[in-house]
Motif scaffolding. Structure first.
Motif, short mmCIF file in Angstrom:
data_model
loop_
_atom_site.label_atom_id
_atom_site.label_comp_id
_atom_site.label_asym_id
_atom_site.label_seq_id
_atom_site.Cartn_x
_atom_site.Cartn_y
_atom_site.Cartn_z
N LYS A 1 0.52 -1.15 0.25
CA LYS A 1 0.05 0.02 0.33
C LYS A 1 0.59 1.33 -0.15
CE LYS A 1 -2.99 2.22 3.58
NZ LYS A 1 -3.49 1.50 4.70
N ARG B 1 -1.50 6.03 16.89
CA ARG B 1 -3.29 6.81 16.18
C ARG B 1 -4.26 5.61 17.84
NH1 ARG B 1 -3.59 5.44 10.73
NH2 ARG B 1 -2.10 4.72 10.00
N LEU C 1 -8.33 1.60 11.31
CA LEU C 1 -7.60 1.72 10.83
C LEU C 1 -7.53 -0.39 9.85
CD1 LEU C 1 -5.14 1.42 14.43
CD2 LEU C 1 -4.63 2.76 12.34
N ALA C 2 -5.90 -0.54 9.12
CA ALA C 2 -5.77 -1.47 8.30
C ALA C 2 -6.31 -2.23 9.55
CB ALA C 2 -5.31 -1.63 7.45
N GLY D 1 -2.79 -4.91 9.62
CA GLY D 1 -1.85 -4.62 10.52
C GLY D 1 -2.36 -4.21 11.75
N ARG E 1 -1.37 -8.16 12.69
CA ARG E 1 0.12 -8.43 13.29
C ARG E 1 0.91 -7.73 14.18
NH1 ARG E 1 0.63 -5.61 7.60
NH2 ARG E 1 -0.38 -7.18 6.07
N GLN F 1 -3.59 -3.02 -0.05
CA GLN F 1 -3.85 -3.14 1.53
C GLN F 1 -3.40 -4.64 2.25
OE1 GLN F 1 -6.07 -0.25 3.77
NE2 GLN F 1 -7.49 -1.27 4.81
N GLY F 2 -3.59 -4.62 2.74
CA GLY F 2 -3.35 -6.16 3.91
C GLY F 2 -2.05 -7.00 2.70
N ALA F 3 -1.56 -6.49 1.91
CA ALA F 3 -0.50 -7.05 1.09
C ALA F 3 1.23 -6.81 1.47
CB ALA F 3 -0.45 -7.14 -0.44
N LEU F 4 2.10 -7.49 1.51
CA LEU F 4 3.39 -6.96 1.83
C LEU F 4 3.93 -7.13 0.70
CD1 LEU F 4 3.46 -8.92 5.81
CD2 LEU F 4 3.19 -6.57 4.73
N1 PBG Z 1 -0.19 4.16 5.49
C1 PBG Z 1 0.71 3.26 7.49
C2 PBG Z 1 0.18 1.49 6.49
N2 PBG Z 1 0.43 0.99 5.61
C3 PBG Z 1 -0.10 -0.36 5.68
C4 PBG Z 1 -0.97 -0.07 7.03
C5 PBG Z 1 -1.64 -1.71 7.07
C6 PBG Z 1 -1.51 -2.97 6.56
C7 PBG Z 1 -1.16 -2.85 5.51
O1 PBG Z 1 -1.79 -2.82 4.09
O2 PBG Z 1 -0.35 -4.25 5.30
C8 PBG Z 1 -0.72 0.77 7.43
C9 PBG Z 1 -1.89 1.26 8.58
C10 PBG Z 1 -3.48 1.68 8.52
O3 PBG Z 1 -3.99 1.98 7.15
O4 PBG Z 1 -4.10 1.47 9.56
#
Ligand code: PBG
Length: 311
Positions: free
Chosen positions: A87, A159, A173-174, A177, A180, A202-205
């Motif tokens: 992300k 936060r 928040l995601a 995250g 984890r 979002q959610g992918a590494l």
């Molecule tokens: N911007 C920061 C960020 N970058 C990735 C994540 C969440 C974890 C992910 O998407 O792997 C977060 C925190 C959030 O948005 O809550």
């Protein structure tokens, strides 16, 4: 034979350290020689995003804030690989670097956290939702125009602390995250993607490395997830078409079922007053084209309004 350790670059936030540790363990599980003591080493790199805490990231600049120093560490041979939340990774990478692999995606949804309500729908009228994400803010206002969005910066732990201190009444928040961090129980509600479409990737590494390190790239394929790679590829193609940055609230999610890919994308005005959507289905083999076409569709739909209101 003694080898140089594989140096893994990471941000120093608790979430970054947790996810980098998970990635390191997956690599070790796939390659017994790298599971040996000293075969891998974590190198913490401080990024602009970890330093500047007083202004919304959307004002300071692009997503590069989370990744620039890590990329510099790769380019100057201080680390061999860098672990990122995809992300946070810009669609254009610096010359000489590649995303070597994307791991299996965790839950892409956003979680609602509040000491005052157990769902976004039941939050008292006029409440303050803390988020510096234009995408989250716009979607909150779409459902609840009575709520007020207030800026809330810092890493996830910061936060949550500021929420507890009363800086706002709720935040988003995601969930990936939070999981984890072992803090998923803080979520009052996980919002369905129909109500809160996630950020691209979002959610992918992902793991970034030097394009010329072919042996490293080959070894990282053992932890890659082909389905996630395709889905995130489609979402990033959409984003690239829109030239998206932190200033442009864009949400997108690709889902794969067999050989079919479904891609949803939404472009918002930050105040939630207007949005443009796309929904496309096609063959997994056409993922990137579907992403580009969906992005072009959003751009065409939003047209002048979009360009005029977003600088
Ligand atoms: N911007 C920061 C960020 N970058 C990735 C994540 C969440 C974890 C992910 O998407 O792997 C977060 C925190 C959030 O948005 O809550």
């Amino acid at each position: 034979m003694a080898r140089r350790p594989l140096r893994i670059g990471t941000r120093g936030s608790p979430m970054a350290l947790a996810q980098t540790g998970m990635v390191r363990d997956r690599i070790a599980a796939a390659h017994p020689d790298l599971a040996e003591p000293g075969a891998m080493e974590l190198v913490v790199v401080t990024t602009v995003a970890d330093k500047v805490l007083d202004r919304p990231l959307s004002e300071i600049g692009g997503k590069g804030l989370f990744t620039k120093e890590l990329e510099q560490a790769l380019l100057t041979d201080q680390v061999d690989i860098a672990v990122h939340s995809m992300k946070d990774v810009e669609t254009w990478l610096p010359d000489g670097l590649v995303i070597a692999c994307i791991l299996e995606r965790d839950d892409p949804r956003d979680a609602f956290l509040s000491p005052r309500a157990n769902s976004l729908a039941t939050l008292a009228p006029g409440s303050r939702v803390g988020t510096s994400s234009l995408r989250r803010g716009a979607q909150v206002l779409m459902h609840r125009p009575d709520l007020t969005i207030v800026p809330l910066r810092g890493n996830a732990n910061t936060r949550m602390k500021r929420l507890e201190e009363g800086a706002c009444d709720a935040t988003l928040l995601a969930i990936a995250g939070l999981e984890r961090l072992g803090l998923a129980d803080r979520a009052q509600e996980i919002l369905p993607v129909s109500a809160m479409l996630p950020a691209v990737a979002q959610g992918a590494l992902g793991i970034e490395c030097r394009a010329g390190d072919t042996e490293v790239i080959a070894r990282l394929q053992a932890v890659a997830c082909p389905t996630t790679t395709i889905a995130v590829g489609a979402e990033r193609a959409l984003l690239e078409e829109l030239d998206g940055s932190c200033r442009t609230p864009i949400a997108a999610l690709a889902q794969i079922d067999g050989d079919r890919l479904t891609l949803d994308g939404i472009l918002f005005l930050p105040d939630g007053s207007t949005h443009w959507s796309t929904h496309r289905t096609g063959r997994v083999a056409d993922a990137l084209a579907i992403g580009r076409e969906a992005g072009a569709e959003l751009k065409a739909k939003a047209g002048e309004t979009y360009r005029a209101k977003l600088q």
